[in-house]
Enzyme design. Structure first.
Site, mmCIF file in Angstrom:
data_model
loop_
_atom_site.group_PDB
_atom_site.id
_atom_site.type_symbol
_atom_site.label_atom_id
_atom_site.label_comp_id
_atom_site.label_asym_id
_atom_site.label_seq_id
_atom_site.Cartn_x
_atom_site.Cartn_y
_atom_site.Cartn_z
ATOM 1 N N GLY A 1 3.597 0.417 9.418
ATOM 2 C CA GLY A 1 4.854 0.373 8.355
ATOM 3 C C GLY A 1 6.153 0.214 8.918
ATOM 4 N N ASN B 1 0.903 -1.248 -0.050
ATOM 5 C CA ASN B 1 -0.004 0.123 -0.054
ATOM 6 C C ASN B 1 1.194 1.190 0.046
ATOM 7 O OD1 ASN B 1 -1.478 1.890 0.918
ATOM 8 N ND2 ASN B 1 -3.041 0.757 1.967
ATOM 9 N N TRP B 2 1.714 1.672 0.909
ATOM 10 C CA TRP B 2 2.295 2.904 1.130
ATOM 11 C C TRP B 2 3.520 2.941 0.165
ATOM 12 C CZ3 TRP B 2 5.650 5.210 5.764
ATOM 13 C CH2 TRP B 2 6.456 4.022 6.198
ATOM 14 N N GLU C 1 16.787 -0.792 0.274
ATOM 15 C CA GLU C 1 15.577 -0.458 1.117
ATOM 16 C C GLU C 1 15.788 0.573 2.101
ATOM 17 O OE1 GLU C 1 14.452 -4.366 2.683
ATOM 18 O OE2 GLU C 1 12.337 -3.671 3.391
ATOM 19 N N ASP D 1 7.836 -2.024 11.201
ATOM 20 C CA ASP D 1 7.267 -3.224 11.659
ATOM 21 C C ASP D 1 7.991 -3.667 13.059
ATOM 22 O OD1 ASP D 1 6.483 -3.202 9.183
ATOM 23 O OD2 ASP D 1 7.336 -5.240 8.540
HETATM 24 C C1 DGY Z 1 6.954 -7.661 5.752
HETATM 25 O O1 DGY Z 1 6.821 -8.618 5.390
HETATM 26 O O2 DGY Z 1 8.119 -7.562 6.177
HETATM 27 C C2 DGY Z 1 6.245 -6.641 5.672
HETATM 28 O O3 DGY Z 1 6.776 -5.274 6.010
HETATM 29 C C3 DGY Z 1 4.786 -6.632 6.026
HETATM 30 O O4 DGY Z 1 4.147 -5.888 5.565
#
Ligand code: DGY
Length: 425
Positions: A161, A35-36, A393, A163
């Site tokens: 977001g 999504n984001w 990333e 995590d």
């Molecule tokens: C992941 O799988 O690491 C994601 O951040 C979950 O959305």
């Protein structure tokens, strides 16, 4: 590498990660539409193909549920390289989706696409998307404002977001993992384990997915039984900013009653933010709505209320001071976790690494409050990280090395739209 070559590489990454109407964050680690990620990637795509940028949002909204929720993952095709996949979520929707949402950046993106449109019929494109975005924003206030205090709660760390931020440690510790069974995580087959969440985190993430699945993802049932309900300054700031952008679109499209409705949400959220301000430490903190306690420790979300215009001038000055203090402790900003916190780990996902998407929001917020030098420092650091580390990333704030997935879509997008010396804005 010269700027022109990096610009070309960023464009090439966006094309290579385009699976036809949607962009994967990176191949392997994240093989679906997030999504984001998509909303931020569209900002980069507008420099490659404007119509394609609008399409990214349209495709994301094919995942929207009847009640307005826009899920955090849309599973356009099955890929065994990712866990948890459509089966574990148990959501009945075509296309299949996850059961939770993510920071709602899309309205902000659509407003930017609208304002910068050159070769598309922006009126028609915005009119198609507007009612869907409005329904999503309404969903937050209908379903996730638990106590009517104006702020929106998240029911899973993945919704933030961020995590594995230490912000969630205490609340996750209370999640029952007795029935989780064997994990089939695939992320650590793509990326070094020391750059990913711990096994214990995954047990808890998976337990929370099971709670939602057992509720049939019914928002009312989840509200009654979720063992995780957090008020995050980052998530709420992104929504508040998106409300402001959606309101601008509403006025531009002549949707006056929608504009009035959005103005009510904005007022409620602005008042709600005061609850997250720690008057002794002079920072915004996450708040556990179940225990009614502020969270110990700080993630980079503490600075995001600047991006939403939610802080007073005094609060903004205090946040700028705190940010400078963080920057003094690392080589590159902004670390995703307080570098003085013993839980700071410079390579582990959201417990230390720098993320360009957050840097951009913080820098924009600082500039809005007149902290131009600090904003320029963050933009400069972001450019240097890509110039020396590549399109990863995220980045280790102590060394500048790239961590997590490589050839990452949103890093390429943030480069093209913001950090590159050739970026337009
Ligand atoms: C992941 O799988 O690491 C994601 O951040 C979950 O959305």
């Amino acid at each position: 590498m010269p700027t022109a070559a990096l610009d070309a590489e960023a464009r090439e990454i966006l094309r290579a990660n385009d699976l036809g109407g949607y962009t994967v964050p990176t191949h392997g680690l994240y093989p679906y539409q997030w999504n984001w990620d998509s909303a931020l990637v569209a900002l980069g795509q507008r420099h490659v193909d404007e119509a394609r940028a609008w399409r990214e949002i349209e495709t994301l909204l094919t995942g929207q549920w009847d009640d307005g929720m826009v899920p955090h993952i849309v599973f356009h095709q099955v890929d065994p390289g990712y866990f948890p996949g459509p089966q574990e979520w148990g959501v009945e929707h075509i296309p299949p989706t996850s059961g939770i949402t993510q920071p709602p950046v899309a309205a902000t993106t659509v407003r930017r696409l609208y304002d910068s449109a050159r070769a598309v019929d922006r009126e028609a494109a915005a009119r198609r998307l507007f009612p869907k975005l409005l329904a999503w924003h309404r969903w937050f206030h209908d379903k996730r404002d638990r106590d009517g205090g104006g702020l929106i709660g998240i029911v899973h760390p993945w919704e933030s977001g961020r995590d594995n931020s230490p912000d969630w440690d205490a609340a996750l510790a209370a999640v029952d993992i007795a029935d989780v069974g064997d994990l089939r995580r695939r992320d650590i087959t793509h990326v070094e384990a020391d750059q990913r969440p711990l096994e214990d985190d995954y047990l808890r993430y998976t337990a929370l997915v099971a709670v939602g699945r057992d509720c049939g993802w019914d928002p009312a049932l989840l509200r009654a039984s979720s063992p995780f309900w957090m008020l995050c300054p980052g998530f709420n700031a992104i929504l508040l900013r998106a409300h402001r952008d959606l309101a601008e679109l509403a006025w531009a499209l002549g949707e006056t009653s929608a504009a009035t409705e959005i103005a009510r949400w904005i007022a409620a959220m602005e008042a709600g933010f005061e609850r997250l301000w720690d008057d002794e430490a002079h920072v915004y903190r996450c708040h556990d709505a179940l225990t009614d306690e502020p969270v110990d420790g700080l993630g980079s979300a503490t600075f995001l209320p600047l991006y939403a215009g939610a802080a007073s001038a005094d609060q903004a000055a205090q946040l700028a001071e705190r940010l400078s203090d963080w920057l003094d402790q690392v080589r590159y900003g902004v670390p995703s976790c307080d570098p003085a916190d013993p839980r700071f780990e410079p390579k582990r996902y959201w417990r230390g690494p720098v993320w360009l998407v957050v840097n951009r929001m913080i820098a924009e917020g600082l500039a809005d409050y007149g902290f131009d030098e600090l904003a320029a420092r963050i933009r400069g650091d972001s450019a240097t990280l890509v110039e020396t580390g590549g399109f990863y990333e995220s980045f280790d704030p102590t060394t500048g090395n790239g961590v997590g997935g490589d050839r990452f879509s949103w890093t390429a997008a943030m480069w093209l739209d913001w950090a590159s010396p050739s970026a337009l804005n």
